[in-house]
Motif scaffolding. Structure first.
Motif, PDB file in Angstrom:
ATOM      1  N   VAL A 393       0.670  -1.157   0.012  1.00 14.21           N
ATOM      2  CA  VAL A 393      -0.056  -0.046   0.093  1.00 14.21           C
ATOM      3  C   VAL A 393       0.874   1.236  -0.067  1.00 14.21           C
ATOM      4  N   SER A 396       2.618   1.784  -3.187  1.00 16.30           N
ATOM      5  CA  SER A 396       1.482   2.272  -4.268  1.00 16.30           C
ATOM      6  C   SER A 396       0.893   3.870  -4.252  1.00 16.30           C
ATOM      7  N   LEU A 397       1.277   4.340  -3.226  1.00 13.80           N
ATOM      8  CA  LEU A 397       0.458   5.632  -2.720  1.00 13.80           C
ATOM      9  C   LEU A 397       0.985   6.812  -3.712  1.00 13.80           C
ATOM     10  N   ALA A 399       1.298   6.667  -6.841  1.00 14.61           N
ATOM     11  CA  ALA A 399       0.462   6.616  -8.077  1.00 14.61           C
ATOM     12  C   ALA A 399      -1.153   6.783  -7.883  1.00 14.61           C
ATOM     13  N   LEU A 400      -1.527   6.773  -6.580  1.00 19.04           N
ATOM     14  CA  LEU A 400      -2.682   7.092  -6.064  1.00 19.04           C
ATOM     15  C   LEU A 400      -3.056   8.696  -5.605  1.00 19.04           C
ATOM     16  N   LEU A 401      -2.127   9.207  -5.208  1.00 18.56           N
ATOM     17  CA  LEU A 401      -2.590  10.455  -4.431  1.00 18.56           C
ATOM     18  C   LEU A 401      -1.878  11.605  -5.526  1.00 18.56           C
ATOM     19  N   ASP A 402      -2.217  13.060  -4.850  1.00 11.52           N
ATOM     20  CA  ASP A 402      -1.791  14.092  -5.506  1.00 11.52           C
ATOM     21  C   ASP A 402      -0.336  14.325  -4.779  1.00 11.52           C
ATOM     22  N   SER A 405      -0.840  15.574  -1.181  1.00 10.15           N
ATOM     23  CA  SER A 405      -1.127  14.296  -0.250  1.00 10.15           C
ATOM     24  C   SER A 405       0.112  13.367   0.020  1.00 10.15           C
ATOM     25  N   ILE A 406       1.025  13.260  -1.305  1.00  9.79           N
ATOM     26  CA  ILE A 406       2.248  12.211  -0.965  1.00  9.79           C
ATOM     27  C   ILE A 406       3.213  13.174  -0.134  1.00  9.79           C
ATOM     28  N   SER A 535       7.236  13.063  -5.165  1.00 14.75           N
ATOM     29  CA  SER A 535       7.326  11.399  -5.218  1.00 14.75           C
ATOM     30  C   SER A 535       8.797  10.944  -4.954  1.00 14.75           C
TER      31      SER A 535
END
Length: 717
Positions: A393, A396-397, A399-402, A405-406, A535
Motif C-alpha cells: 500500500v 503504491s501511494l 500512483a494514487l495521491l496528488d 497528499s504524497i 514522489s
C-alpha cells in the motif's frame, strides 16, 4: 543598595506573578496529589476564568465581582465535568489521563477562541485599583499590590481548610486511604469530584484576578500550565506553603531573572525542575516494576520457563538442559516436569498468540489465506503478511495521491519513526515520555546544518543525525532511566522544554523562532541530483523508514528485546537475577533517541524547512497519541498512528479551516475512550515483537467507588 533600587520593581513583580502561579498551582497540586488526576487541561481552566472575567469587566467593582463569581463558577463546573470524564480511566494510570486532558485542553482552547476571538482581550479594573502607589520611592500598580494581599490570604485560608475542618480531613483521607473513608460513610467518589471542582474553581479565580497581569489570549493557557507544573514539581504535593514559596521563586526567576541574567533565564526553570526530579528519583528506592499503566506480565521469566520445559523433554545429558533449568529457577518460574508451566509460558512468551503446532496468531488468522500456512515456514508467512500488505500500500501511494497528499505521507513516515521511538521507551522499556522530540530536534537540526554546509548525501545525513541524537540521549539518559511512571513524564517534559529553549536561543544554529529554510536539497545517493519532486522525497523516506523499522523489529524480537521487556514487567526479579537493568534501559534510551534522530532527519528532507513548532511539546504529545492509537507495544501500529495524526492535522482539518486543534482534541479523546489498547488490541493480536499483547496491561481491579491510584502522596499543609 543601588542594585536593589534598580531591580526593586521587577522583584515585586516577581512576587505578584509568583503568587498568581501559586493560586493556579494549588489547584493543580490538589487535583494530582489528592484526586490522582494528571490534569494537562488545568491551563484551560485558568483561561476560562480569564476570558470570562475580561468579558464582564467594565471598570466597576460590580463588574469585577460579577466576573470573579462567573469565572470561578464556570471553571468549577468544568472541573466537576473533568471528574466525570476521567472516572472511566481510574484503572488505567496517568498516561491515559494525560492524553485525555490534553485533548480536552485542545478542544477547550479552540472553543474559547471561537467564542471570544483570537486577539488578546483588554481587562478593565476599578478606578481605585487602576492607579499607582509609592513603594520605596517608586511608583507601582495598586492592583498588583492588592493581588499580593489576596493571594497570601488565600494561602492562609486554604491551610486552615485542610487542617482545621472536616472537609479538609475528608480530602486528606481520600488521598491516604479511600477505603477507610468509605467505611466512615463518606463517598470517595463524591470527594474526588469535589476536589476537582475546587481545583477548577481555584484556576478560574486565578484567571479572573490574574487577567490584568497575564491577559487572556492565545498561548496563555499553555504558558500557565507549564509554569504551574514547574511550581508543583519544585514545591511537591505535601504542603501548600512549600508550593507557595516555590511559586514565588518561579515568579522571581521569570521577572527578576530576566533583568539580571537574561541569557540564562529561559533555561533556569526547567533545568531546576529536571534537577529536582532527578534528585528525588536518585534518593528514592528503586522501583520493583515500572511502566505507564502498572505492572505487566514477566515475559522473560515465562520464556525461560518455556525453554526449560522444552529442554526437560530431551534425553538426559542433552547440552543446554541444565543451563536452561537453572535460568528458569533463577527467574522463579521453574516447574516440575509434567506440569502445565510450559504451555502457560507458551501463551505469554515469544510464541504468544500461537499454538504449539504453528497455528496463526490470533489477530491474523482470519485475515490471511489458509494456503499461506501450508507453505514452508507458514507461520512466519502469516506473521509477515500484514506487513507486506502495508508495504504494498505504501509503495503504491505515489500512483494514487496528488503531490500535496504524497508530501503529507512523507511527513507521516517521519513522525511515524518518532512514534516508534516512543513505543520502544513507553511500551517496551516502560518509560513513558513526553520529551522524545528532543533527540528528534537534534537529528532535524543536524540534517539542516549538514545540508547547509554542503553535506547533502542522504545516507550521510541519516547516519550523522542518528549519531548526534544518540549522543544526546546518552547524555540525558541517566537522568531518565532511574525514574518511573509519572516522574519520567515530568523529567522528559523538562528535557523537551529545555531543548525548545535552546532552539529559540541558539539562533546561529537553529534560526531561532524563524527556523531554517533555503538549504540545499538532499541527494538520495552519491553522484545523484537533489530530490525536489514529492514522489522522489516520499520514496526516499519510505526506503529509510522500512530499513529503520525492520532493524527495530529484528532487535525487539531478539533476546535483547526480550530482556528489555523483562525489565518492564519484572524489574526486581531481573535485578535479583544479576541483570544490569540500568544498562538495558540506557541502551534502549540511546537506541530510541537514534531512531528519533532518523525521523527528524527525514522530516527536514521531506519538508525542506524546519521551525520550532515542528519539535515542540505538542508534537511530543501527538507522538505519544500515535503510540496509543496503534498499541503501546505495536511498532507497525505506531506508524499507522502517525499517519492518522498527520491525516487529521493536515488533510481533514484542511477542509475545516481554523478547526484543526478541535479535531485533534476530538482525536485524543476518542482514542483514549475507544482504543484503550490501541488498534492492535482491538484486533486481538500481538505485534510479534515481544510476544505480548499490543495493548497496555490493565492493573488489578479496585472498588468502583475508589478514586485513581495516588502514588504522589497526600496533600497537607
Amino acid at each position: 543598595m543601588d542594585l536593589l533600587d534598580a531591580h526593586l520593581i521587577p522583584a515585586v513583580d516577581g512576587v505578584a506573578f509568583g503568587l498568581l502561579l501559586f493560586v493556579v498551582a494549588a489547584g493543580l497540586s490538589l487535583a494530582f496529589g489528592t484526586a490522582g488526576v494528571l490534569n494537562l487541561s488545568h491551563g484551560t481552566l485558568y483561561a476560562i476564568g480569564a476570558y470570562t472575567g475580561a468579558e464582564l469587566s467594565d471598570g466597576t467593582w460590580g463588574g469585577l465581582a460579577l466576573g470573579l463569581a462567573a469565572g470561578t463558577a464556570a471553571a468549577c463546573v468544568a472541573g466537576a465535568g473533568l471528574s466525570a470524564a476521567t472516572a472511566p480511566l481510574a484503572r488505567r494510570g496517568h498516561l491515559a489521563q494525560a492524553l485525555l486532558t490534553f485533548g480536552l485542553a485542545l478542544i477547550g482552547g479552540d472553543l474559547l477562541i471561537q467564542l471570544f476571538g483570537a486577539d488578546e482581550l483588554p481587562v478593565r479594573v476599578p478606578e481605585a485599583l487602576d492607579s499607582s502607589v509609592m513603594l520605596l520611592g517608586h511608583r507601582y500598580p495598586a492592583y498588583r499590590l492588592c493581588f499580593i494581599v489576596m493571594a497570601v490570604l488565600l494561602a492562609a485560608f486554604g491551610t486552615w481548610v485542610l487542617t482545621r475542618t472536616r472537609m479538609g480531613a475528608a480530602v486528606r483521607a481520600a488521598a491516604d486511604d479511600p477505603q477507610m473513608l468509605a467505611a466512615t460513610g463518606r463517598n470517595p467518589r463524591a470527594v474526588h469530584t469535589g476536589v476537582l471542582a475546587a481545583a477548577g474553581a481555584l484556576a478560574g479565580a486565578a484567571g479572573v484576578l490574574g487577567a490584568p497581569i497575564i491577559g487572556p489570549g492565545p498561548g496563555t493557557s499553555e504558558n500557565v500550565l507549564m509554569l504551574s507544573l514547574v511550581v508543583v514539581v519544585l514545591g511537591g504535593l505535601r504542603s501548600l506553603w512549600a508550593t507557595f514559596f516555590a511559586a514565588v521563586a518561579v515568579g522571581e526567576v521569570q521577572t527578576l531573572g530576566v533583568s539580571l541574567v537574561p541569557d540564562l533565564a529561559p533555561y533556569l526553570l526547567f533545568a531546576a525542575m529536571a534537577a529536582v526530579l532527578v534528585l528525588r528519583s536518585r534518593f528514592a528506592e528503586p522501583a520493583t516494576a515500572h511502566g505507564p499503566e502498572g505492572p505487566a506480565p514477566d515475559p522473560v521469566a515465562r520464556l525461560r520457563g518455556h525453554l526449560a520445559g522444552r529442554l526437560r523433554r530431551r534425553p538426559r545429558g542433552t547440552p543446554g538442559t541444565a543451563e536452561a533449568a537453572e535460568a528458569a529457577e533463577a527467574s522463579g518460574t521453574a516447574e516440575a516436569p509434567g506440569t502445565a508451566g510450559a504451555s502457560g509460558a507458551d501463551r505469554a512468551a515469544g510464541t504468544a498468540g500461537t499454538d504449539r503446532a504453528g497455528a496463526a496468531p490470533r489477530g491474523y488468522g482470519n485475515r490471511v489465506p489458509k494456503w499461506i500456512g501450508r507453505l514452508p515456514g507458514g507461520t512466519a508467512w502469516r506473521q509477515a503478511a500484514p506487513l507486506l500488505v502495508l508495504l504494498v500500500v505504501l509503495i503504491s501511494l505515489p500512483a494514487l495521491l496528488d503531490a500535496y497528499s504524497i508530501s503529507l505521507a512523507g511527513s507521516a513516515l517521519a513522525l511515524g519513526l518518532l512514534a516508534v521511538s516512543v513505543t520502544i521507551l513507553t511500551g517496551y522499556a516502560g518509560l513513558p515520555t513526553l520529551g522524545q522530540t528532543a533527540p528528534f530536534a537534534v537529528g532535524a537540526y543536524a540534517t539542516a546544518n549538514l545540508a547547509d554546509a554542503g553535506w547533502t548525501v542522504g545516507p550521510v545525513q541519516i547516519v550523522l543525525s542518528a549519531l548526534a541524537a544518540a549522543v544526546f540521549s546518552a547524555v540525558v539518559g541517566p537522568a531518565v532511566i532511574r525514574a518511573r511512571g509519572t516522574t519520567v513524564l515530568m523529567i522528559t517534559l523538562a528535557i523537551g522544554e529545555l531543548t525548545g529553549a535552546v532552539v529559540n536561543q541558539l539562533k546561529s544554529v537553529t534560526g531561532g523562532a524563524d527556523g531554517l529554510v533555503g538549504f540545499p536539497a538532499t541527494r538520495a545517493l552519491w553522484g545523484g541530483e537533489g530530490m525536489l519532486e514529492e514522489s522522489e522525497l516520499y520514496n526516499y523516506a519510505l526506503v529509510v523508514a522500512v530499513v529503520a523499522v525492520s532493524v527495530t523489529l529484528l532487535v525487539l524480537r531478539s533476546p535483547a528485546g526480550k530482556l528489555l521487556t523483562g525489565t518492564r514487567g519484572a524489574e526486581a526479579r531481573m535485578r535479583a537475577s544479576g541483570h544490569p537493568v540500568g544498562r538495558y534501559l540506557l541502551v534502549a534510551h540511546i537506541c530510541a533517541g537514534a531512531l528519533a534522530g532518523v525521523g527528524g532527519s527525514l522530516m527536514v528532507t521531506v519538508q525542506q524547512y524546519l521551525s520550532p513548532a515542528d519539535v515542540g511539546f505538542e508534537i511530543a504529545a501527538f507522538a505519544l497519541l500515535a503510540v496509543v492509537i496503534g498499541g503501546t507495544t505495536c511498532v507497525i501500529g505506531a506508524l499507522l498512528g502517525g499517519g492518522v495524526f498527520v491525516a487529521t492535522r493536515d488533510w481533514v482539518a484542511g477542509s475545516w479551516p481554523g478547526l484543526g486543534p478541535l479535531l485533534l482534541g476530538v482525536l485524543f479523546v476518542a482514542t483514549v475512550y475507544v482504543l484503550p489498547r490501541g488498534l492492535a488490541g482491538r484486533r486481538g493480536g500481538s505485534d510479534g515483537g515481544n510476544g505480548r499483547s499490543s495493548g497496555a496491561p490493565v492493573p488489578e481491579d479496585r472498588p468502583p467507588s475508589a478514586p485513581a491510584p495516588n502514588p504522589a502522596g497526600k496533600v497537607s499543609p
